[in-house]
Design a protein around this motif. Structure first.
Motif, PDB file in Angstrom:
ATOM      1  N   ALA A 178       0.843  -1.200   0.000  1.00 53.14           N
ATOM      2  CA  ALA A 178       0.000   0.000   0.000  1.00 53.14           C
ATOM      3  C   ALA A 178       0.879   1.252   0.000  1.00 53.14           C
ATOM      4  CB  ALA A 178      -0.910   0.009   1.221  1.00 53.14           C
ATOM      5  N   ASN A 179       0.293   2.341  -0.436  1.00 51.94           N
ATOM      6  CA  ASN A 179       0.974   3.632  -0.386  1.00 51.94           C
ATOM      7  C   ASN A 179       0.460   4.385   0.841  1.00 51.94           C
ATOM      8  OD1 ASN A 179       2.023   6.171  -0.805  1.00 51.94           O
ATOM      9  ND2 ASN A 179       0.715   6.643  -2.576  1.00 51.94           N
ATOM     10  N   VAL A 180       1.254   4.379   1.904  1.00 49.46           N
ATOM     11  CA  VAL A 180       0.848   5.108   3.111  1.00 49.46           C
ATOM     12  C   VAL A 180       1.348   6.534   2.965  1.00 49.46           C
ATOM     13  CG1 VAL A 180       1.012   5.241   5.628  1.00 49.46           C
ATOM     14  CG2 VAL A 180       0.869   3.004   4.502  1.00 49.46           C
ATOM     15  N   LYS A 181       0.388   7.461   2.811  1.00 45.46           N
ATOM     16  CA  LYS A 181       0.784   8.821   2.433  1.00 45.46           C
ATOM     17  C   LYS A 181       1.308   9.638   3.607  1.00 45.46           C
ATOM     18  CE  LYS A 181      -1.535   9.423  -1.778  1.00 45.46           C
ATOM     19  NZ  LYS A 181      -2.449  10.212  -2.594  1.00 45.46           N
ATOM     20  N   MET A 182       0.709   9.441   4.773  1.00 50.55           N
ATOM     21  CA  MET A 182       1.147  10.222   5.927  1.00 50.55           C
ATOM     22  C   MET A 182       0.478   9.700   7.194  1.00 50.55           C
ATOM     23  SD  MET A 182      -1.156  13.638   5.431  1.00 50.55           S
ATOM     24  CE  MET A 182      -0.577  13.940   3.767  1.00 50.55           C
ATOM     25  N   VAL A 183       1.096  10.052   8.321  1.00 44.86           N
ATOM     26  CA  VAL A 183       0.465   9.833   9.612  1.00 44.86           C
ATOM     27  C   VAL A 183       0.247  11.215  10.214  1.00 44.86           C
ATOM     28  CG1 VAL A 183       0.734   8.876  11.939  1.00 44.86           C
ATOM     29  CG2 VAL A 183       1.542   7.576   9.951  1.00 44.86           C
ATOM     30  N   CYS A 184      -1.006  11.530  10.560  1.00 43.42           N
ATOM     31  CA  CYS A 184      -1.324  12.828  11.170  1.00 43.42           C
ATOM     32  C   CYS A 184      -1.478  12.655  12.673  1.00 43.42           C
ATOM     33  CB  CYS A 184      -2.628  13.383  10.607  1.00 43.42           C
ATOM     34  SG  CYS A 184      -2.590  13.657   8.848  1.00 43.42           S
ATOM     35  N   GLU A 185      -0.985  13.605  13.427  1.00 38.04           N
ATOM     36  CA  GLU A 185      -1.082  13.542  14.893  1.00 38.04           C
ATOM     37  C   GLU A 185      -1.553  14.904  15.391  1.00 38.04           C
ATOM     38  OE1 GLU A 185      -0.572  11.237  17.584  1.00 38.04           O
ATOM     39  OE2 GLU A 185      -1.399  13.025  18.539  1.00 38.04           O
ATOM     40  N   VAL A 186      -2.650  14.901  16.152  1.00 40.89           N
ATOM     41  CA  VAL A 186      -3.230  16.171  16.604  1.00 40.89           C
ATOM     42  C   VAL A 186      -2.341  16.847  17.655  1.00 40.89           C
ATOM     43  CG1 VAL A 186      -4.662  15.214  18.480  1.00 40.89           C
ATOM     44  CG2 VAL A 186      -5.452  17.238  17.219  1.00 40.89           C
ATOM     45  N   MET A 187      -1.582  16.041  18.416  1.00 38.82           N
ATOM     46  CA  MET A 187      -0.716  16.614  19.442  1.00 38.82           C
ATOM     47  C   MET A 187       0.599  17.082  18.796  1.00 38.82           C
ATOM     48  SD  MET A 187      -2.558  16.237  22.089  1.00 38.82           S
ATOM     49  CE  MET A 187      -1.500  16.509  23.511  1.00 38.82           C
ATOM     50  N   PRO A 188       1.336  17.937  19.517  1.00 37.32           N
ATOM     51  CA  PRO A 188       2.622  18.385  18.955  1.00 37.32           C
ATOM     52  C   PRO A 188       3.727  17.331  19.069  1.00 37.32           C
ATOM     53  CG  PRO A 188       2.136  19.536  21.015  1.00 37.32           C
ATOM     54  CD  PRO A 188       0.954  18.673  20.729  1.00 37.32           C
ATOM     55  N   ALA A 229      -5.879  19.489   8.346  1.00 37.73           N
ATOM     56  CA  ALA A 229      -5.599  20.878   8.688  1.00 37.73           C
ATOM     57  C   ALA A 229      -4.696  20.917   9.907  1.00 37.73           C
ATOM     58  CB  ALA A 229      -6.892  21.643   8.978  1.00 37.73           C
ATOM     59  N   LYS A 230      -3.921  21.960  10.002  1.00 42.28           N
ATOM     60  CA  LYS A 230      -3.099  22.208  11.194  1.00 42.28           C
ATOM     61  C   LYS A 230      -4.025  22.590  12.347  1.00 42.28           C
ATOM     62  CE  LYS A 230       1.233  21.833   9.964  1.00 42.28           C
ATOM     63  NZ  LYS A 230       2.024  20.856  10.719  1.00 42.28           N
ATOM     64  N   VAL A 231      -3.635  22.310  13.575  1.00 38.96           N
ATOM     65  CA  VAL A 231      -4.440  22.725  14.721  1.00 38.96           C
ATOM     66  C   VAL A 231      -3.633  23.680  15.600  1.00 38.96           C
ATOM     67  CG1 VAL A 231      -5.809  20.604  14.755  1.00 38.96           C
ATOM     68  CG2 VAL A 231      -3.739  20.745  16.154  1.00 38.96           C
ATOM     69  N   ASP A 232      -4.383  24.507  16.355  1.00 39.95           N
ATOM     70  CA  ASP A 232      -3.719  25.438  17.272  1.00 39.95           C
ATOM     71  C   ASP A 232      -3.465  24.753  18.619  1.00 39.95           C
ATOM     72  OD1 ASP A 232      -6.107  25.403  18.659  1.00 39.95           O
ATOM     73  OD2 ASP A 232      -6.826  27.310  17.823  1.00 39.95           O
ATOM     74  N   ASP A 233      -3.042  25.544  19.608  1.00 40.95           N
ATOM     75  CA  ASP A 233      -2.686  24.965  20.906  1.00 40.95           C
ATOM     76  C   ASP A 233      -3.876  24.297  21.596  1.00 40.95           C
ATOM     77  OD1 ASP A 233      -0.194  25.854  20.450  1.00 40.95           O
ATOM     78  OD2 ASP A 233      -0.320  27.615  21.759  1.00 40.95           O
ATOM     79  N   ASN A 234      -5.091  24.742  21.216  1.00 43.07           N
ATOM     80  CA  ASN A 234      -6.283  24.121  21.810  1.00 43.07           C
ATOM     81  C   ASN A 234      -6.847  23.010  20.926  1.00 43.07           C
ATOM     82  OD1 ASN A 234      -6.261  25.901  24.033  1.00 43.07           O
ATOM     83  ND2 ASN A 234      -7.132  27.496  22.709  1.00 43.07           N
ATOM     84  N   ARG A 235      -6.053  22.582  19.981  1.00 42.83           N
ATOM     85  CA  ARG A 235      -6.401  21.503  19.065  1.00 42.83           C
ATOM     86  C   ARG A 235      -7.578  21.851  18.158  1.00 42.83           C
ATOM     87  NH1 ARG A 235      -6.734  16.269  22.713  1.00 42.83           N
ATOM     88  NH2 ARG A 235      -5.899  17.331  24.525  1.00 42.83           N
ATOM     89  N   ASN A 236      -7.782  23.145  17.920  1.00 44.54           N
ATOM     90  CA  ASN A 236      -8.812  23.560  16.963  1.00 44.54           C
ATOM     91  C   ASN A 236      -8.162  23.779  15.609  1.00 44.54           C
ATOM     92  OD1 ASN A 236     -11.017  23.620  18.791  1.00 44.54           O
ATOM     93  ND2 ASN A 236     -10.213  25.545  19.633  1.00 44.54           N
TER      94      ASN A 236
END
Lengths: 423, 122
Positions: A178-188, A229-236
């Motif tokens: 498979a082509n795994v494009k990315m892993v996204c993580e909401v935390m920093p 999308a990128k999130v801010d410090d409050n994870r929004n």
């Protein structure tokens, strides 16, 4: 109604270790029930290696680690009933179970060890908007498809959540084409082990996007893509940072929840932070004679710790059955101090009357990444434990061992805290 | 005389040092950024002979049809052989029963390492 000395609910690493340990402590009348076709729990699908470094001093795969305990249970002729699921439990330790051959029946036990493990948080828990197409799976469900059933859930994959299961699946899907494009993580930061980030992502050039989440799923019949999308410090999500990523599969590795419905039906008090039962040092819940160990109690990173904990729970259940435990006169709480998210066990019942040189193990997790700190345990202003830690992280559980004799001298609650070093 | 700096995130302990290994003509010239000896050893190995344990599944013919059995290399194999080894795994079909520890492929890709089964299939 079937009667037994010890009923163990769950035949994974926790349940098997508890049953073996109770057997070795002299209990012969033991039933283990498991809802799957084979014992071994989640280890059956964890075919990667790295299990057993502490217990066996070897790097085994999950199924091999499980097999060693299944063999031990078989050698002891422990009654392991598969495809049998508990659907109710009462405070007087009557468990209603059901299986396809015997229908529904009740088991009355003198003691119970809960070893049901966790289930995964799903898309519903995250409220990701968008369509409801096929192709959205929890990482563990995808792991079962690939490793146990032999099916690939998709070809072009985005993974949300960088916990260890997500990282392991990134590598697994890549190896299988498979082509795994990315892993996204909401935390920093990633909650996964560094070793997994290097060996599951970096090795294959899979990008880890921190402070990033999936805000929309696209596609009607099948996933066509996701918007991240990128999130801010409050994870929004931060407007203007949205990006469309084409994919046919979204895997979610966004946390585990102890599967404690049975505990609730028996009115067992739960800890809102761990999601597991509140236990004393015997790993006994608020209902006398019902014990808990493994991921049902709190989420572990290493199965070796599950084995150690469940071995202790099984032994303590045996003591309870034999009515061979000191009557407690004092109960002290374990208190989470600065930077500590939780401590297990949550209370200690004194006195501890066995060999005074034995040590009681406490597990704890910190609430953030800290470097150059001290881990301190104190009671009534007296320091019981004080050790330098070069680094602590929420993804790596810490443990502290305190001798029985030290605990027996205490009279007030025990505080676990992290002290940041003065610069 | 080609010099190259390889950046290695250390995985030995939770500190996670970022180690810079300077290479000259395929040899390690210097190791910087590590805070312990173990980090230095790890970084050198990662640069010179990176290896990984491969875990996957292979097909087994059973009475109920084809089922996967989990497998792993007994020891780590060179990292750049992982995909080649996967190709070899995909060409294997075993007959049930398979037991934990059975050798599935002897000396995979001439690495001197065996591929073994890690679960049981009846």
């Amino acid at each position: 109604m079937v009667k037994t000395d010890l009923l163990v609910i769950g035949g994974g690493p926790a349940g098997l270790a508890a049953a073996i340990s109770a057997y070795d402590a002299g209990i012969r009348d033991i039933i283990v029930i498991d809802r799957e076709e084979q014992p071994g729990g989640i280890l059956k699908q964890c075919i990667h290696n790295g299990f057993g470094l502490h217990v066996f001093n070897e790097e085994l795969s999950g199924p091999e680690y499980a097999w060693r305990f299944i063999e031990k249970a078989n050698e002891r002729n422990i009654d392991v009933r598969c495809e049998t699921m508990a659907i109710d439990m009462t405070p007087d330790k009557v468990v209603t179970v059901v299986n396809v051959n015997d229908g529904q029946y009740k088991i009355k036990a003198k003691a119970i060890v809960l070893g049901m493990g966790c289930r995964e948080r799903t898309r519903g828990a995250l409220n990701i908007p968008g369509e409801r197409p096929a192709g959205v799976y929890t990482a563990g469900a995808a792991q079962k498809f690939v490793n146990v059933e032999g099916y690939m859930p998709g070809k072009s994959v985005v993974i949300l959540g960088s916990g260890d299961i997500g990282l392991i699946m990134a590598r697994r899907m890549t190896l299988e084409g498979a082509n795994v494009k990315m892993v996204c993580e909401v935390m920093p930061y990633s909650s996964g082990l560094k070793r997994n980030i290097v060996q599951c992502l970096d090795d294959f050039g899979i990008p880890l996007k921190l402070s990033t989440t999936v805000i929309r799923v696209h596609g009607t019949d099948r996933v066509k893509g996701v918007t991240i999308a990128k999130v801010d410090d409050n994870r929004n999500p931060i407007p203007g940072t949205e990006e469309y990523v084409e994919c046919d599969t979204l895997l979610l590795s966004v946390g585990l929840i102890p599967e404690n419905e049975l505990a609730k039906s028996a009115n067992i008090a739960l800890d809102p932070i761990t999601g597991g039962a509140i236990v004393n040092e015997y790993l006994e819940t608020s209902v006398p004679g019902i014990f808990a160990a493994g991921n049902i109690l709190h989420v572990h990173d290493l199965v070796d710790n599950v084995t150690a904990e469940a071995t202790s729970a099984g032994y303590n259940a045996a003591l309870y059955i034999k009515d061979n435990r000191p009557k407690s006169s004092t109960t002290l709480k374990t208190v989470r101090g600065d930077c500590v998210r939780y401590v297990v066990p949550q209370k200690v019942e004194l006195p501890l009357s066995e060999d005074q040189n034995k040590k009681q193990r406490f597990y704890l997790r910190v609430d953030n990444i800290y470097k150059n700190v001290r881990l301190i345990v104190e009671s009534d202003g007296k320091i019981l434990y004080n050790i330098k830690k070069i680094a602590v992280a929420p993804g790596e559980m810490e443990h502290v061992d305190i001798p029985f004799k030290t605990l027996n001298e205490l009279s007030s609650d025990i505080i676990f805290r992290i002290e940041k070093q003065e610069k | 005389m080609s010099e190259e700096v390889r950046v290695i995130p250390c995985i030995i302990c939770p500190v996670g040092c970022t180690i810079n290994v300077t290479m000259k003509d395929g040899k390690v010239e210097s190791v910087k950024g590590n805070t312990c000896k173990r980090g230095e050893v790890y970084a050198k190995t990662e640069v010179l002979t990176p290896s990984r344990t491969l875990t996957s599944t292979v097909k087994v013919r059973t009475k109920e049809g084809i089922k996967p059995v989990s497998v792993r290399t007994e020891k780590p194999i060179p990292k750049d052989l992982l995909f080649k080894a996967m190709k070899e795994l995909n060409s294997v079909e075993l007959d049930a029963p398979v037991k934990v520890g059975d050798v599935v492929i002897h000396n995979i890709l001439n690495t001197g390492v065996n591929l073994i089964a890690t679960s049981n299939i009846k």
